[in-house]
Enzyme design. Sequence first.
Site, PDB file in Angstrom:
ATOM      1  N   TYR A 167      -1.811  -0.424  10.399  1.00 27.45           N
ATOM      2  CA  TYR A 167      -1.946  -0.868   9.221  1.00 27.45           C
ATOM      3  C   TYR A 167      -0.578  -0.394   8.223  1.00 27.45           C
ATOM      4  O   TYR A 167       0.132  -1.116   7.562  1.00 27.45           O
ATOM      5  CB  TYR A 167      -3.223  -0.383   8.351  1.00 27.45           C
ATOM      6  CG  TYR A 167      -3.254  -0.513   6.867  1.00 27.45           C
ATOM      7  CD1 TYR A 167      -3.805  -1.781   6.705  1.00 27.45           C
ATOM      8  CD2 TYR A 167      -3.037   0.412   6.096  1.00 27.45           C
ATOM      9  CE1 TYR A 167      -3.967  -2.054   5.059  1.00 27.45           C
ATOM     10  CE2 TYR A 167      -3.151   0.080   4.830  1.00 27.45           C
ATOM     11  CZ  TYR A 167      -3.621  -1.157   4.337  1.00 27.45           C
ATOM     12  OH  TYR A 167      -3.651  -1.448   2.794  1.00 27.45           O
ATOM     13  N   SER A 189       0.901  -1.088  -0.141  1.00 25.39           N
ATOM     14  CA  SER A 189       0.025   0.018   0.009  1.00 25.39           C
ATOM     15  C   SER A 189       0.906   1.237  -0.093  1.00 25.39           C
ATOM     16  O   SER A 189       2.111   1.327   0.488  1.00 25.39           O
ATOM     17  CB  SER A 189      -0.799   0.028   1.167  1.00 25.39           C
ATOM     18  OG  SER A 189      -1.487   1.217   1.482  1.00 25.39           O
TER      19      SER A 189
END
Length: 265
Positions: free
Chosen positions: A163, A150
């Site tokens: 995350y 990501s």
Amino acid sequence: MAAVDAFKVSSLKGKVALITGAISGIGAGTSVLFAKLGALLALNGRNMSNLNKVAQECTSCGAAEPLLVPGDLTDENTVKGIVEKTVAHYGRLDILVNNAGILIMGGIETSDLSQFDKVMNINVRSVYQLTQLCVPHLIKTKGSIVNISSINSERAFPGVLAYCMSKTALDHFTRCLALELAPKQVRVNSVRPGVIITEVHKRAGMDEKEYAKLLAECKQTHALGRPGEVEEVAQSIAFLASDAASFITGVNLPIDGGRHAMCPF
């Protein structure tokens, strides 16, 4: 020569690919694209109903019926079973796509250790174990691994601390593993999507209004002025997995409309 090069880019014919998190979003889109490109698929996900739907999409485009290997990747015995079933069914493994992952909102003051553990167990620990079990088979085929990271691995964002940490770990795992496996001709890369139109943010707790705001902000936060589509990420994954990328390893490829190159918003 041009025809041969084009074939490399557009075909995964006969390659056996294990794709995790194949039930929705990038995982589902990648599964369908791989099927169109001739890959033989082993698809993992926790929701059997959704897994069957993706399998039907794959076969509807003329591909062979995928092998379904459902299960929770945080269960060590399940992970072992997934690899064993895949290799027993196809006799080989050429491609591993580590796509399964979760997004949980929360920062240092608003999340607890159980949330941290859940994110790290799914996004990092399960990837480590599955990859470790797949590596002996990938060495035999001189295969490739594509990890789904990501933009959060490179850029800091408040409110998604665990995350961001998990995706940074995944990128460094990619680079380290690429160097370890390069002498054995196994390539390891990752893609770093920006905001892509999927359900991941809603599953993390965003309501419709918040999600609409996030997408609208992409006009400023992404250089190309929009969020990305699943197909655009899937195409890059297919490229990195294919023989067209035969001299590429250790790369963390941004698929983010130029966001990584911009000043923070």
